[in-house]
Design an enzyme around this catalytic site. Structure first.
Site, PDB file in Angstrom:
ATOM      1  NE  ARG A 193      -2.244  -1.771   3.213  1.00 34.03           N
ATOM      2  CZ  ARG A 193      -1.874  -3.026   3.446  1.00 34.03           C
ATOM      3  NH1 ARG A 193      -2.200  -3.971   2.600  1.00 34.03           N
ATOM      4  NH2 ARG A 193      -1.184  -3.344   4.525  1.00 34.03           N
ATOM      5  CD  GLU A 221       1.366  -6.201  12.920  1.00 36.30           C
ATOM      6  OE1 GLU A 221       0.406  -5.801  12.244  1.00 36.30           O
ATOM      7  OE2 GLU A 221       2.544  -5.853  12.674  1.00 36.30           O
TER       8      GLU A 221
END
Length: 180
Positions: free
Chosen positions: A67, A104
């Site tokens: 993105r 994460e």
């Protein structure tokens, strides 16, 4: 309400939360509805370029796959800068430098062409989301390893509870348009 407050409100109205994606326990912040809205897209590019312009002249805007690729070219155009992709491992055709980092929910490797940054160039590193800081940190390390000077790190969304800003440190300005 200031224009930055108006943009933050518009962004929050358009960025949707998708629970348990890409795996259980992760809340994904989907920016595609914001970018699909003409005012949202224009506001995003204007706001990102406006922040970056406060950091002085910029020679290159590094956009991180995937993105970051959507955001970085129009921001680079607004700043009169070039665009450089940082891609997932194995996607660039010429000689590359690589960095592996933790996410994460796993780990990843990103790469940059060795000839993409000229020593001394002023570089903005741009991505869609700041979570743990691994991706931005890896991209920053790639740029500085090639002799570039990272003048700012910029994201559309920051997920503050994941502590990415702390991992990035304070030596380079970091900004987010929307923080959750």
């Amino acid at each position: 309400m200031t224009s930055s407050e108006q943009f933050a409100s518009l962004a929050r109205d358009h960025i949707r939360a998708i629970e348990d994606w890409p795996e259980p326990g992760v809340t994904f912040r989907d920016i595609t509805p914001l970018l699909a809205d003409p005012a949202g897209l224009a506001g995003t590019v204007d706001a990102l370029a406006g922040i970056a312009a406060t950091w002085g002249p910029i020679d290159k805007v590094v956009g991180i796959e995937a993105r970051g690729f959507v955001l970085a070219p129009p921001v680079a155009m607004r700043l009169g800068a070039g665009f450089v992709p940082v891609r997932k491992a194995g996607k660039l055709p010429a000689a590359v430098e690589s960095r592996t980092y933790d996410l994460e929910y796993g780990s990843a490797t990103v790469e940059i062409h060795r000839d993409a940054i000229v020593t001394g160039e002023r570089v903005l590193v741009l991505d869609d989301v700041l979570a743990t800081g691994g991706t931005l940190s890896a991209a920053r390390d790639l740029v500085t390893g090639l002799g570039g000077r990272v003048v700012g790190q910029l994201v559309l969304v920051e997920l503050a509870p994941l502590g990415g800003r702390a991992r990035l440190g304070t030596q380079t300005p970091t900004a987010a348009l929307v923080t959750y």
